[in-house]
Design a protein around this motif. Structure first.
Motif, mmCIF file in Angstrom:
data_model
loop_
_atom_site.group_PDB
_atom_site.id
_atom_site.type_symbol
_atom_site.label_atom_id
_atom_site.label_comp_id
_atom_site.label_asym_id
_atom_site.label_seq_id
_atom_site.Cartn_x
_atom_site.Cartn_y
_atom_site.Cartn_z
ATOM 1 N N ALA A 11 -3.959 14.553 1.111
ATOM 2 C CA ALA A 11 -3.440 14.634 0.821
ATOM 3 C C ALA A 11 -3.886 16.410 1.266
ATOM 4 O O ALA A 11 -4.611 17.513 2.310
ATOM 5 C CB ALA A 11 -1.769 15.774 0.697
ATOM 6 N N ALA A 12 -4.619 16.670 -0.159
ATOM 7 C CA ALA A 12 -5.457 17.771 0.099
ATOM 8 C C ALA A 12 -6.847 17.967 0.821
ATOM 9 O O ALA A 12 -6.964 19.218 1.711
ATOM 10 C CB ALA A 12 -6.784 17.748 -1.619
ATOM 11 N N VAL A 13 -6.958 16.830 1.374
ATOM 12 C CA VAL A 13 -8.499 16.817 2.712
ATOM 13 C C VAL A 13 -8.078 17.957 3.811
ATOM 14 O O VAL A 13 -7.754 18.017 4.967
ATOM 15 C CB VAL A 13 -8.704 15.679 3.097
ATOM 16 N N ASP A 14 -6.468 17.758 4.007
ATOM 17 C CA ASP A 14 -5.871 18.231 4.972
ATOM 18 C C ASP A 14 -5.416 20.123 4.559
ATOM 19 O O ASP A 14 -4.668 20.198 5.338
ATOM 20 C CB ASP A 14 -3.954 18.052 5.814
ATOM 21 N N ASP A 66 -6.010 11.319 -7.999
ATOM 22 C CA ASP A 66 -5.100 11.168 -7.063
ATOM 23 C C ASP A 66 -4.705 9.554 -7.601
ATOM 24 O O ASP A 66 -4.964 9.025 -7.261
ATOM 25 C CB ASP A 66 -6.480 10.595 -5.817
ATOM 26 N N PRO A 67 -3.745 9.386 -8.088
ATOM 27 C CA PRO A 67 -2.661 8.522 -8.167
ATOM 28 C C PRO A 67 -2.659 7.302 -7.529
ATOM 29 O O PRO A 67 -2.221 6.111 -7.207
ATOM 30 C CB PRO A 67 -1.560 9.186 -9.143
ATOM 31 N N GLY A 68 -2.451 8.245 -6.166
ATOM 32 C CA GLY A 68 -1.683 7.370 -4.909
ATOM 33 C C GLY A 68 -2.432 5.957 -4.687
ATOM 34 O O GLY A 68 -2.225 4.733 -3.871
ATOM 35 N N THR A 70 -4.208 4.041 -6.638
ATOM 36 C CA THR A 70 -4.096 3.308 -7.928
ATOM 37 C C THR A 70 -3.163 1.912 -8.095
ATOM 38 O O THR A 70 -1.581 1.923 -7.741
ATOM 39 C CB THR A 70 -3.031 4.297 -9.171
ATOM 40 N N VAL A 71 -3.259 1.225 -8.249
ATOM 41 C CA VAL A 71 -2.506 -0.501 -7.766
ATOM 42 C C VAL A 71 -1.673 -0.721 -9.166
ATOM 43 O O VAL A 71 -1.879 -0.837 -10.366
ATOM 44 C CB VAL A 71 -4.021 -1.639 -8.263
ATOM 45 N N THR A 72 -0.270 -0.161 -8.887
ATOM 46 C CA THR A 72 0.243 -1.068 -10.250
ATOM 47 C C THR A 72 1.854 -1.252 -9.404
ATOM 48 O O THR A 72 1.796 -1.451 -8.719
ATOM 49 C CB THR A 72 1.365 0.894 -10.782
ATOM 50 N N GLN A 73 2.390 -1.677 -10.152
ATOM 51 C CA GLN A 73 3.541 -2.527 -10.235
ATOM 52 C C GLN A 73 4.729 -1.227 -10.086
ATOM 53 O O GLN A 73 6.170 -1.620 -9.782
ATOM 54 C CB GLN A 73 4.029 -3.245 -11.623
ATOM 55 N N ILE A 74 5.025 -0.224 -10.172
ATOM 56 C CA ILE A 74 6.037 0.612 -9.620
ATOM 57 C C ILE A 74 6.582 0.128 -8.049
ATOM 58 O O ILE A 74 7.834 1.035 -7.606
ATOM 59 C CB ILE A 74 5.751 2.161 -9.984
ATOM 60 N N VAL A 75 5.207 0.327 -7.608
ATOM 61 C CA VAL A 75 5.849 0.102 -6.191
ATOM 62 C C VAL A 75 7.006 -0.985 -5.833
ATOM 63 O O VAL A 75 7.581 -0.674 -5.108
ATOM 64 C CB VAL A 75 4.583 -0.122 -4.771
ATOM 65 N N ARG A 76 6.400 -1.911 -6.256
ATOM 66 C CA ARG A 76 7.949 -3.077 -6.363
ATOM 67 C C ARG A 76 9.349 -2.674 -6.686
ATOM 68 O O ARG A 76 10.103 -3.036 -5.709
ATOM 69 C CB ARG A 76 7.855 -3.874 -7.207
ATOM 70 N N TYR A 77 10.269 -1.409 -6.909
ATOM 71 C CA TYR A 77 11.137 -1.091 -7.046
ATOM 72 C C TYR A 77 11.209 -0.094 -5.997
ATOM 73 O O TYR A 77 12.138 -0.109 -5.240
ATOM 74 C CB TYR A 77 11.106 -0.539 -8.371
ATOM 75 N N ALA A 78 10.591 0.903 -5.736
ATOM 76 C CA ALA A 78 10.529 1.645 -4.295
ATOM 77 C C ALA A 78 10.509 1.200 -3.126
ATOM 78 O O ALA A 78 11.035 1.465 -2.428
ATOM 79 C CB ALA A 78 9.218 2.873 -5.149
ATOM 80 N N LEU A 79 9.322 0.545 -3.038
ATOM 81 C CA LEU A 79 8.976 0.263 -1.959
ATOM 82 C C LEU A 79 8.802 -1.440 -1.795
ATOM 83 O O LEU A 79 7.843 -1.564 -1.930
ATOM 84 C CB LEU A 79 7.627 0.784 -0.798
ATOM 85 N N MET A 89 -3.265 -8.310 -0.178
ATOM 86 C CA MET A 89 -4.586 -7.529 0.137
ATOM 87 C C MET A 89 -5.225 -8.233 -1.052
ATOM 88 O O MET A 89 -5.512 -8.765 -1.579
ATOM 89 C CB MET A 89 -3.937 -5.973 0.610
ATOM 90 N N THR A 90 -6.282 -8.277 -0.047
ATOM 91 C CA THR A 90 -7.782 -7.682 -1.420
ATOM 92 C C THR A 90 -8.245 -6.752 -2.224
ATOM 93 O O THR A 90 -7.073 -5.731 -1.332
ATOM 94 C CB THR A 90 -9.079 -8.066 -0.360
ATOM 95 N N PRO A 91 -8.934 -6.160 -3.106
ATOM 96 C CA PRO A 91 -9.377 -4.943 -3.366
ATOM 97 C C PRO A 91 -9.368 -3.836 -2.691
ATOM 98 O O PRO A 91 -9.273 -2.599 -2.757
ATOM 99 C CB PRO A 91 -9.839 -5.477 -4.088
ATOM 100 N N GLU A 92 -10.700 -4.896 -1.682
ATOM 101 C CA GLU A 92 -11.375 -3.705 -0.285
ATOM 102 C C GLU A 92 -9.845 -2.801 0.264
ATOM 103 O O GLU A 92 -10.366 -2.454 0.557
ATOM 104 C CB GLU A 92 -12.107 -4.183 -0.198
ATOM 105 N N GLN A 93 -8.852 -3.688 0.693
ATOM 106 C CA GLN A 93 -8.213 -3.481 1.724
ATOM 107 C C GLN A 93 -6.660 -2.620 0.760
ATOM 108 O O GLN A 93 -6.611 -2.177 1.638
ATOM 109 C CB GLN A 93 -7.229 -4.604 2.344
ATOM 110 N N LEU A 94 -6.462 -2.370 -0.100
ATOM 111 C CA LEU A 94 -6.488 -1.906 -0.596
ATOM 112 C C LEU A 94 -6.401 -0.401 -0.579
ATOM 113 O O LEU A 94 -6.021 0.499 -0.505
ATOM 114 C CB LEU A 94 -6.252 -1.943 -2.720
#
Length: 94
Positions: A11-14, A66-68, A70-79, A89-94
């Protein structure tokens, strides 16, 4: 050596920085703009600290992250739906 880590966001770019009104006293407060500005300021702080460190060479390392993306497992709980998408997704798509 010491480390200073500042958390930022894509978001810093905005950001719409108004350095003479950082406390939003002369303009209408807009939450999204304020967030973006705060994250941009974190990057500016890290950059300036790194610049000063290069001069004085005290051993401090300054970084902004920017932790956004970053691939972590926390998203499985929140979303859970987003987590399911990310698994295919491939690493390039993330």
């Amino acid at each position: 050596s010491a480390r200073v880590v500042s958390v930022t966001s894509s978001a810093a770019v905005d950001a719409e920085l108004e350095l003479d009104d950082l406390n939003w006293r002369r303009r209408s407060y807009v939450r999204k703009t304020a967030y973006a500005s705060s994250k941009a300021c974190n990057v500016l702080f890290s950059d300036e600290l790194a610049r000063q460190e290069a001069i004085i060479q005290s051993g401090v390392v300054a970084n902004a992250i920017d932790p956004g993306p970053t691939v972590t497992q926390i998203v499985r709980y929140a979303l859970p739906q987003r987590a399911a998408q990310r698994r295919s997704m491939t690493p390039e798509q993330l």
